[in-house]
Write a protein that holds these residues in place. Sequence first.
Motif, PDB file in Angstrom:
ATOM      1  N   ASP A  33       1.107   5.340  -6.837  1.00 31.94           N
ATOM      2  CA  ASP A  33       2.470   4.842  -7.060  1.00 31.94           C
ATOM      3  C   ASP A  33       3.206   4.567  -5.746  1.00 31.94           C
ATOM      4  O   ASP A  33       3.647   3.464  -5.500  1.00 31.94           O
ATOM      5  N   SER A  34       3.329   5.593  -4.910  1.00 30.80           N
ATOM      6  CA  SER A  34       3.928   5.377  -3.587  1.00 30.80           C
ATOM      7  C   SER A  34       3.451   6.473  -2.654  1.00 30.80           C
ATOM      8  O   SER A  34       3.141   7.578  -3.091  1.00 30.80           O
ATOM      9  N   VAL A  50      -7.045  -5.084  -0.032  1.00 32.91           N
ATOM     10  CA  VAL A  50      -7.417  -4.794  -1.421  1.00 32.91           C
ATOM     11  C   VAL A  50      -7.391  -3.283  -1.632  1.00 32.91           C
ATOM     12  O   VAL A  50      -6.811  -2.786  -2.604  1.00 32.91           O
ATOM     13  N   LEU A  71      -3.860  -1.936  -1.659  1.00 36.49           N
ATOM     14  CA  LEU A  71      -3.194  -2.274  -2.918  1.00 36.49           C
ATOM     15  C   LEU A  71      -3.676  -1.370  -4.050  1.00 36.49           C
ATOM     16  O   LEU A  71      -2.868  -0.829  -4.821  1.00 36.49           O
ATOM     17  N   GLN A  72      -4.989  -1.176  -4.140  1.00 38.74           N
ATOM     18  CA  GLN A  72      -5.545  -0.309  -5.183  1.00 38.74           C
ATOM     19  C   GLN A  72      -5.033   1.123  -5.032  1.00 38.74           C
ATOM     20  O   GLN A  72      -4.730   1.789  -6.021  1.00 38.74           O
ATOM     21  N   MET A  85       1.730 -12.560  -8.458  1.00 40.95           N
ATOM     22  CA  MET A  85       0.317 -12.667  -8.097  1.00 40.95           C
ATOM     23  C   MET A  85      -0.566 -12.725  -9.336  1.00 40.95           C
ATOM     24  O   MET A  85      -1.485 -13.539  -9.419  1.00 40.95           O
ATOM     25  N   LEU A 137      -2.206   2.089  -3.600  1.00 43.90           N
ATOM     26  CA  LEU A 137      -0.784   2.143  -3.955  1.00 43.90           C
ATOM     27  C   LEU A 137      -0.579   2.112  -5.464  1.00 43.90           C
ATOM     28  O   LEU A 137       0.343   2.743  -5.990  1.00 43.90           O
ATOM     29  N   ILE A 138      -1.452   1.378  -6.164  1.00 44.81           N
ATOM     30  CA  ILE A 138      -1.380   1.362  -7.628  1.00 44.81           C
ATOM     31  C   ILE A 138      -1.687   2.759  -8.172  1.00 44.81           C
ATOM     32  O   ILE A 138      -1.024   3.246  -9.068  1.00 44.81           O
ATOM     33  N   TYR A 157       4.053  -8.601  -7.287  1.00 43.48           N
ATOM     34  CA  TYR A 157       2.780  -8.205  -7.907  1.00 43.48           C
ATOM     35  C   TYR A 157       2.551  -8.978  -9.193  1.00 43.48           C
ATOM     36  O   TYR A 157       1.460  -9.493  -9.442  1.00 43.48           O
ATOM     37  N   CYS A 214       5.546   1.232  -1.314  1.00 49.85           N
ATOM     38  CA  CYS A 214       5.267   1.039  -2.734  1.00 49.85           C
ATOM     39  C   CYS A 214       5.130  -0.447  -3.027  1.00 49.85           C
ATOM     40  O   CYS A 214       5.484  -1.290  -2.205  1.00 49.85           O
ATOM     41  N   ILE A 215       4.608  -0.754  -4.205  1.00 49.50           N
ATOM     42  CA  ILE A 215       4.400  -2.141  -4.600  1.00 49.50           C
ATOM     43  C   ILE A 215       5.708  -2.755  -5.070  1.00 49.50           C
ATOM     44  O   ILE A 215       6.515  -2.096  -5.733  1.00 49.50           O
ATOM     45  N   GLN A 219       7.138  -4.892  -7.632  1.00 49.44           N
ATOM     46  CA  GLN A 219       6.688  -5.311  -8.955  1.00 49.44           C
ATOM     47  C   GLN A 219       6.795  -6.819  -9.182  1.00 49.44           C
ATOM     48  O   GLN A 219       5.888  -7.430  -9.769  1.00 49.44           O
ATOM     49  N   ARG A 237       6.830  -2.897  -0.336  1.00 46.48           N
ATOM     50  CA  ARG A 237       8.071  -2.566   0.350  1.00 46.48           C
ATOM     51  C   ARG A 237       7.899  -1.249   1.080  1.00 46.48           C
ATOM     52  O   ARG A 237       7.168  -0.367   0.628  1.00 46.48           O
TER      53      ARG A 237
END
Lengths: 112, 112
Positions: A45-46, A35, A38-39, A97, A41-42, A94, A88-89, A91, A77
Amino acid sequence: MQYTYTMGATRTDIYTAEQNRIAAIAKVIGHPARVAILQYLIKVDSCICGEIVDEIGLAQPTISQHLREMKQIGLIRGEIDGTKVCYCINQDVYNEMKQIFDNAFGQKITCS
Amino acid sequence: MQYTYTMGATRTDIYTAEQNRIAAIAKVIGHPARVAILQYLIKVDSCICGEIVDEIGLAQPTISQHLREMKQIGLIRGEIDGTKVCYCINQDVYNEMKQIFDNAFGQKITCS
DNA sequence: TTACTTAATCGTAATATTGCAATATACATA
DNA sequence: TATGTATATTGCAATATTACGATTAAGTAA
């Protein structure tokens, strides 16, 4: 006697592909380290793996393991850049999800 | 030397309460049996434990165990009715779960 | 009271997950 | 080439999870 199950392991055979997919995605979110990753990375961004290690506060192999699990379901990825790996996420996954918890369970009904 | 962690267990101490809560809710959804139970409860609104056992196809103690985990985070409620227990979704926690995946992770940013 | 029904709990076997130290790999730099 | 940097992999120890049979508990019905 023959068993139709394997002791200790989840019986994925008795569920739909959708149920297994929903569970697989939720399972990855089901750990606070992931979690937090993920937060982060959001937010940024990367970033490279080392930044995540510093941010979260777990040992580098542990972070690497969590990142692998997130990669396996396609949620993030990793792009190799010299000795560094930039994460990075993804999209698409995401959004999948988010859709799951928007649509897959439908609108809430009142509990009697 | 003293360790700040317990071997094998999740280090909940290094995360925020929100991160731990998100993970705890997602973890419950992170098993296909519990996804199936949740979907079934949405469909039928409320039902007794025995119906869930028939629907899912796991042994009664296994279902009982999954129901307990769902109860522990507050996602479902069980009301005793004679020898039977009637289960239904707890709207508040169900909505919290949906909010998490709507808001907690924010809007998606484009991956470079 | 006795037998039946329903669901929870206990006990156990097996797999899965978490975490880290040590090591390996791969690239970069002196 | 040798050294350093960054990340992945291996190996291991410990806890957690999954599943079910056997049992228990509590209500219901004969």
